[in-house]
Scaffold this motif. Structure first.
Motif, PDB file in Angstrom:
ATOM      1  N   ARG A 251     -10.829 -73.244 -37.644  1.00 16.17           N
ATOM      2  CA  ARG A 251      -9.858 -74.117 -36.985  1.00 16.17           C
ATOM      3  C   ARG A 251      -9.510 -73.486 -35.649  1.00 16.17           C
ATOM      4  O   ARG A 251      -9.047 -72.347 -35.595  1.00 16.17           O
ATOM      5  CB  ARG A 251      -8.619 -74.308 -37.854  1.00 16.17           C
ATOM      6  N   VAL A 252      -9.749 -74.209 -34.578  1.00 13.39           N
ATOM      7  CA  VAL A 252      -9.596 -73.665 -33.229  1.00 13.39           C
ATOM      8  C   VAL A 252      -8.598 -74.523 -32.450  1.00 13.39           C
ATOM      9  O   VAL A 252      -8.148 -75.573 -32.905  1.00 13.39           O
ATOM     10  CB  VAL A 252     -10.959 -73.643 -32.500  1.00 13.39           C
ATOM     11  N   LYS A 253      -8.281 -74.072 -31.229  1.00 17.48           N
ATOM     12  CA  LYS A 253      -7.410 -74.839 -30.346  1.00 17.48           C
ATOM     13  C   LYS A 253      -8.243 -75.881 -29.606  1.00 17.48           C
ATOM     14  O   LYS A 253      -9.207 -75.542 -28.909  1.00 17.48           O
ATOM     15  CB  LYS A 253      -6.714 -73.909 -29.355  1.00 17.48           C
ATOM     16  N   ALA A 254      -7.873 -77.130 -29.786  1.00 16.89           N
ATOM     17  CA  ALA A 254      -8.662 -78.218 -29.204  1.00 16.89           C
ATOM     18  C   ALA A 254      -8.747 -78.123 -27.690  1.00 16.89           C
ATOM     19  O   ALA A 254      -9.756 -78.514 -27.092  1.00 16.89           O
ATOM     20  CB  ALA A 254      -8.063 -79.563 -29.627  1.00 16.89           C
TER      21      ALA A 254
ATOM     22  N   ALA B 125     -16.440 -82.290 -31.184  1.00 19.48           N
ATOM     23  CA  ALA B 125     -17.027 -83.190 -32.177  1.00 19.48           C
ATOM     24  C   ALA B 125     -18.353 -83.779 -31.717  1.00 19.48           C
ATOM     25  O   ALA B 125     -19.176 -84.192 -32.536  1.00 19.48           O
ATOM     26  CB  ALA B 125     -16.043 -84.310 -32.520  1.00 19.48           C
ATOM     27  N   LEU B 126     -18.584 -83.809 -30.400  1.00 18.03           N
ATOM     28  CA  LEU B 126     -19.824 -84.386 -29.880  1.00 18.03           C
ATOM     29  C   LEU B 126     -21.008 -83.428 -29.978  1.00 18.03           C
ATOM     30  O   LEU B 126     -22.142 -83.823 -29.707  1.00 18.03           O
ATOM     31  CB  LEU B 126     -19.622 -84.792 -28.412  1.00 18.03           C
TER      32      LEU B 126
ATOM     33  N   GLN C  60     -19.629 -80.645 -40.527  1.00 19.25           N
ATOM     34  CA  GLN C  60     -18.687 -81.566 -39.896  1.00 19.25           C
ATOM     35  C   GLN C  60     -18.009 -80.865 -38.724  1.00 19.25           C
ATOM     36  O   GLN C  60     -17.562 -79.721 -38.856  1.00 19.25           O
ATOM     37  CB  GLN C  60     -17.617 -82.028 -40.892  1.00 19.25           C
ATOM     38  N   LEU C  61     -17.913 -81.559 -37.589  1.00 16.09           N
ATOM     39  CA  LEU C  61     -17.214 -81.050 -36.421  1.00 16.09           C
ATOM     40  C   LEU C  61     -16.141 -82.046 -36.019  1.00 16.09           C
ATOM     41  O   LEU C  61     -16.411 -83.257 -35.904  1.00 16.09           O
ATOM     42  CB  LEU C  61     -18.181 -80.835 -35.245  1.00 16.09           C
ATOM     43  N   GLY C  62     -14.937 -81.556 -35.842  1.00 23.01           N
ATOM     44  CA  GLY C  62     -13.839 -82.394 -35.381  1.00 23.01           C
ATOM     45  C   GLY C  62     -13.301 -81.875 -34.064  1.00 23.01           C
ATOM     46  O   GLY C  62     -13.881 -80.989 -33.436  1.00 23.01           O
ATOM     47  N   GLU C  63     -12.190 -82.411 -33.622  1.00 23.13           N
ATOM     48  CA  GLU C  63     -11.617 -82.000 -32.344  1.00 23.13           C
ATOM     49  C   GLU C  63     -11.163 -80.546 -32.352  1.00 23.13           C
ATOM     50  O   GLU C  63     -11.237 -79.861 -31.339  1.00 23.13           O
ATOM     51  CB  GLU C  63     -10.435 -82.910 -31.982  1.00 23.13           C
ATOM     52  N   ASP C  64     -10.671 -80.084 -33.529  1.00 29.46           N
ATOM     53  CA  ASP C  64     -10.130 -78.721 -33.580  1.00 29.46           C
ATOM     54  C   ASP C  64     -10.643 -77.922 -34.771  1.00 29.46           C
ATOM     55  O   ASP C  64     -10.072 -76.893 -35.124  1.00 29.46           O
ATOM     56  CB  ASP C  64      -8.601 -78.759 -33.630  1.00 29.46           C
ATOM     57  N   ARG C  65     -11.732 -78.381 -35.398  1.00 27.68           N
ATOM     58  CA  ARG C  65     -12.219 -77.645 -36.562  1.00 27.68           C
ATOM     59  C   ARG C  65     -13.712 -77.857 -36.768  1.00 27.68           C
ATOM     60  O   ARG C  65     -14.297 -78.854 -36.330  1.00 27.68           O
ATOM     61  CB  ARG C  65     -11.450 -78.020 -37.819  1.00 27.68           C
TER      62      ARG C  65
ATOM     63  N   SER D 247     -23.532 -68.845 -36.620  1.00 28.24           N
ATOM     64  CA  SER D 247     -24.075 -70.137 -36.202  1.00 28.24           C
ATOM     65  C   SER D 247     -22.975 -71.033 -35.657  1.00 28.24           C
ATOM     66  O   SER D 247     -23.153 -71.713 -34.634  1.00 28.24           O
ATOM     67  CB  SER D 247     -24.780 -70.812 -37.384  1.00 28.24           C
ATOM     68  N   LEU D 248     -21.825 -71.039 -36.314  1.00 30.75           N
ATOM     69  CA  LEU D 248     -20.704 -71.852 -35.834  1.00 30.75           C
ATOM     70  C   LEU D 248     -20.161 -71.322 -34.509  1.00 30.75           C
ATOM     71  O   LEU D 248     -19.810 -72.104 -33.612  1.00 30.75           O
ATOM     72  CB  LEU D 248     -19.593 -71.886 -36.882  1.00 30.75           C
ATOM     73  N   TYR D 249     -20.108 -70.018 -34.373  1.00 30.55           N
ATOM     74  CA  TYR D 249     -19.609 -69.447 -33.116  1.00 30.55           C
ATOM     75  C   TYR D 249     -20.563 -69.704 -31.962  1.00 30.55           C
ATOM     76  O   TYR D 249     -20.141 -69.777 -30.803  1.00 30.55           O
ATOM     77  CB  TYR D 249     -19.359 -67.942 -33.283  1.00 30.55           C
ATOM     78  N   GLN D 250     -21.836 -69.840 -32.265  1.00 30.25           N
ATOM     79  CA  GLN D 250     -22.773 -70.190 -31.200  1.00 30.25           C
ATOM     80  C   GLN D 250     -22.441 -71.564 -30.630  1.00 30.25           C
ATOM     81  O   GLN D 250     -22.534 -71.793 -29.410  1.00 30.25           O
ATOM     82  CB  GLN D 250     -24.211 -70.168 -31.728  1.00 30.25           C
ATOM     83  N   VAL D 251     -22.031 -72.474 -31.489  1.00 32.47           N
ATOM     84  CA  VAL D 251     -21.627 -73.806 -31.035  1.00 32.47           C
ATOM     85  C   VAL D 251     -20.332 -73.723 -30.232  1.00 32.47           C
ATOM     86  O   VAL D 251     -20.171 -74.398 -29.204  1.00 32.47           O
ATOM     87  CB  VAL D 251     -21.463 -74.750 -32.238  1.00 32.47           C
TER      88      VAL D 251
END
Length: 304
Positions: A215-218, A225-226, A247-252, A286-290
């Motif tokens: 969970r990050v700061k949007a 999410a894109l 799943q990718l959202g605006e802040d997670r 992998s998530l941090y690369q995104v």
């Protein structure tokens, strides 16, 4: 919250929040406790088999005796020792089964210890980490999802065991949650053989789901999410580990992987088992690369 070892023996569930140092000390206590239980199990099992062997020897000896005066005396002299050994055999097996209930699955507390060790530099020594470990059996009644009959006639029971959960805030402000769910399907089928006897077959299948959520700061990661197509291409996972959900959202960001083979927690993984701590780290990387790609896109947008 202090680790209550007596409560843990009763519930077999570990729940605690605190800095890494305290959790590592608790996990070491769990390891030592488990070693003591395993040693006690071996001791009582050895004693039980020793008493049983002595009981059988006395029984065989009594069978060889005749009805003479000396043999009658030998039968009386061996009666009570035989009964005492028989009672000792039963008692040793009862204690052995009691310790068997207290025996923990080593790889569970080892996975928690290895994950904390590998992430310690990203968490910080004083950050609070919430850890939950459930050591109750995966086929406990409260973990039963449901029952059904397969098309081939098997009676199936499905279990879900969400036994591992770790939550903390990383040094960069990201909230991290790691979880593991063990899934189990037990099947049985009774059929009549050609000879007229009924036979019951039992089978079971087990697999695991590893989950990592950030969970990050949007504001820092606009249009996160894109980036889901890019995120799927960025996945770098060990062999025999597949992406089950992303799943990718605006802040997670949420990533769940499927581990169908047997897994281990090391530190030296044996055979062809999946290295679960390594899998967790690779999922996180992998998530941090995104996230890094998202930052770069934000910087490029500012520059333009």
């Amino acid at each position: 919250m202090a680790f209550n070892i007596d409560r843990f023996r009763e519930e077999r569930v570990y729940r605690c929040s605190g800095p890494i140092r305290e959790l590592q000390e608790d996990l070491e206590r769990l390891r030592l406790l488990d070693m003591d239980v395993e040693q006690s199990r071996r001791k009582w099992r050895k004693s039980a088999w020793g008493c049983l062997a002595a009981t059988v020897a006395i029984f065989i000896y009594r069978m060889t005796l005749d009805e003479g005066l000396e043999d009658a005396l030998a039968q009386r002299l061996t009666l009570w020792p035989g009964l005492v050994l028989l009672a000792g055999t039963v008692g040793c097996f009862v204690v052995y089964l009691r310790f068997r209930r207290l025996d923990l699955e080593n790889r569970r507390y080892t996975l928690a210890s290895q994950v904390i060790h590998r992430l310690r530099r990203d968490i910080g020594p004083d950050a609070s980490v919430r850890l939950e470990l459930d050591f109750t059996p995966a086929d406990s009644s409260e973990k039963l999802l449901g029952k059904h009959t397969t098309p081939s006639g098997w009676n199936a029971e499905n279990f879900s065991d969400p036994w591992f959960s770790l939550q903390t805030r990383l040094l960069d402000g990201t909230h991290l949650r790691i979880a593991m769910v063990q899934r189990l399907m037990k099947r049985s089928r009774t059929r009549r053989s050609a000879s007229g006897k009924y036979k019951t077959k039992h089978r079971q299948d087990s697999w695991a789901l590893l989950q990592v959520q950030l969970r990050v700061k949007a504001a820092r990661h606009q249009d996160l999410a894109l980036l889901e197509p890019e995120a799927r291409r960025a996945m770098r996972l060990p062999e025999d580990v597949a992406v089950d959900k992303l799943q990718l959202g605006e802040d997670r960001m949420f990533l769940r992987t499927l581990v169908e083979k047997d897994w281990d927690a090391g530190p030296n993984v044996q055979g062809d088992a999946v290295d679960a701590p390594k899998t967790v780290v690779m999922m996180l990387l992998s998530l941090y690369q995104v996230l890094n790609s998202s930052r770069q896109l934000r910087q490029q947008a500012k520059a333009s």
